[in-house]
Motif scaffolding. Structure first.
Motif, short mmCIF file in Angstrom:
data_model
loop_
_atom_site.label_atom_id
_atom_site.label_comp_id
_atom_site.label_asym_id
_atom_site.label_seq_id
_atom_site.Cartn_x
_atom_site.Cartn_y
_atom_site.Cartn_z
N UNK A 247 13.57 43.22 -25.70
CA UNK A 247 14.47 42.59 -24.73
C UNK A 247 13.83 41.31 -24.17
N UNK A 248 12.56 41.42 -23.77
CA UNK A 248 11.88 40.28 -23.16
C UNK A 248 11.64 39.15 -24.16
N UNK A 250 13.62 38.15 -26.57
CA UNK A 250 14.84 37.61 -27.19
C UNK A 250 14.82 36.08 -27.29
N UNK A 251 14.40 35.42 -26.20
CA UNK A 251 14.49 33.96 -26.16
C UNK A 251 13.14 33.27 -26.10
N UNK B 131 16.55 30.37 -29.75
CA UNK B 131 16.68 31.48 -30.71
C UNK B 131 18.06 31.50 -31.36
N UNK B 189 15.05 36.68 -16.96
CA UNK B 189 14.01 36.92 -17.96
C UNK B 189 14.45 36.25 -19.26
N UNK B 190 15.53 36.76 -19.86
CA UNK B 190 16.04 36.17 -21.10
C UNK B 190 16.63 34.78 -20.87
#
Lengths: 329, 329
Positions: A247-248, A250-251, B131, B189-190
């Motif tokens: 999750x963390x 992802x980007x 991403x 976060x993302x």
């Protein structure tokens, strides 16, 4: 392997290996000066550290020191990134029921996670320094992992393989400051203090069968001022650490030494007590229409310890005194 | 003084002083290997650095190198703590009006602030690596300060005196991921990528009259793919950097090298354009009932530069190409 970090004049301290039975330690600064160094160069360090660890456990290394003789910091005294989840659904359910909060949308689809301050972790015996008695200081017993490098967009398996170490922590939280910060949507800044860590970081293999499905299957036992406060279990974590890491990432990429926490351990199923004061206050509110238990008071002591079924301590103990700077007296 | 950090094999790079006119540089690694080192030992380093800076400007130091010959990283390539405010009220007002959001409660009493990831800042010419094309990648032009040590509970004056350096940055934001994260209350976060910095960090005195009231009184000029996108001014910052620092230090100390950002610069008063795509899309939504401008696309170039009234560049230029990994083509 089991690691600890000795306090020195430097912020990152000095790395030692700890024997499997937590009795003795040996310096490894010739291999890696600090735990961050070891994580930054894991491929090269790991086999050499492993060899010394086996020798330590076999009793054939010189210059050992008893673990009890060392003054320890957090295993990783500061982290370039500290991400904390909130993955025990029972915690959120209790808070929502007690304080008539709306459920957080999609909390069962995406892990709740905030970016914390990793610049200054507390050692296992450091004081909990509270600026003001009105802040509602609380503890939160959590498990966490420390990662190696995680490329952006990593899938679950890659995330799982990036887990280098498992740790236990006390996420200091200021309950009267959190609601305002949550309402902004920007997350916690004032509502979180310096996170404290149990002294020993362990590689997942040290947990044996108690490391399954990227979750820590151990009991955590919490005492407040010498009295039992809770015995909770890590198995009910809704999202595993692999899911939190993916999750963390992802980007963006995560660097070695990223700490990822579970959120306060909390059980729907049979459990005794709880791992934070806020949950006890929520239970009181649900039962009696009012919370009577006070948040942390000046002079109190909090201890947290994780044990396996045989009662063995895995990470050593967190034992912190509470110091309230402005007591309004 | 003006500082920059040369890219090396090490994550924290190598510190140089930059002449006042940004033409030439000199190594200072005999005084402080990295900017973090200088900040950690500021009392000792500052006079020695100042003397060399004066000599550099007087043209009497040897072994100088032209600034243009160096490959630069962010002045502080990673930070133990990165806290970003949102202190230009016009930004929030536009978003609320365009997308029918409720105003954030007490946003005029307490600064909005989130904890960001400081583990891996981008240099001024590093790519913006996105991403996925669906993430709604955006830039945000901001000013920021880098602090010395700030004790817990510091008052405004102490916070102001802890400001060591002023910088300019591009806060990469993923707009389609932010609303879900904001709704959780846990913050971003993302929704945030690697923050990029202009190459030069300056001590506040270098800004002269343009550093007033703990705010940066400079224009920031933004181009997107070579076309003017915005010219905005730092003076309308609702909370000053002293207030942001004191806010962050309410319940914990801040260590040297903490980066505190203003939020995207945005003006209620006369201004030309804006410092992020989201605001242009908000203006389109308000005017036409629909947003037509696209978020960042693969191959685009974004530039940001701050200038004084005479047109002098203060921090050098951010110039980043956009690389979208998954373009769905």
């Amino acid at each position: 392997m089991k690691f600890a970090t000795v306090k020195t004049g430097r912020p990152d301290g000095s790395l030692v290996l700890v024997s499997r039975d937590l009795s003795t330690t040996v310096k490894v600064t010739d291999i890696a000066l600090t735990l961050q160094d070891a994580l930054d160069n894991w491929e090269a360090c790991e086999p050499v550290l492993q060899a010394r660890y086996e020798a330590l456990n076999a009793g054939i290394v010189r210059d050992t020191e008893p673990l009890g003789a060392l003054t320890l910091n957090a295993p990783l005294p500061r982290a370039w990134q500290w991400l904390d989840g909130s993955c025990f659904m029972n915690h959120g359910h209790l808070m929502q029921k007690a304080f008539h909060l709306d459920p957080i949308e999609d909390a069962d689809k995406y892990p709740l996670m905030y970016q914390g301050a990793g610049d200054n972790f507390s050692g296992p015996k450091d004081d909990i320094v509270v600026a003001d008695a009105t802040h509602g200081a609380d503890f939160e017993g959590e498990f966490a992992v420390i990662t190696g490098p995680v490329p952006m967009g990593s899938a679950l398996q890659q995330a799982q393989q990036a887990i280098r170490l498992v740790v236990m922590l006390n996420d200091i939280s200021y309950r009267t400051l959190a609601p305002r910060e949550m309402k902004t949507g920007f997350g916690f800044v004032q509502a979180k203090g310096a996170t404290a860590f149990a002294p020993i970081a362990v590689t997942p293999d040290e947990l044996g069968e108690n490391w399954r499905n990227s979750r820590v299957h151990l009991n955590m036992v919490i005492h407040r001022d010498g009295k039992p406060f809770g015995t909770v279990h890590g198995q009910e974590m809704y999202f595993g650490f692999d899911q939190l890491i993916a999750h963390a990432a992802l980007t963006r990429s995560l660097n070695p030494g990223t700490v990822v926490g579970s959120g306060t351990v909390s059980n729907e199923g049979p459990s005794v007590g709880q791992a934070c004061i806020a949950e006890l206050r929520a239970k009181e509110m649900i039962a009696n229409g009012a919370s009577s238990t006070l948040f942390l008071q000046h002079g109190e002591v909090v201890t947290l310890k994780a044990t396996d079924d045989a009662g063995n301590s895995l990470f050593g103990e967190i034992r912190q005194h509470v110091v309230v700077e402005n007591q309004h007296v």
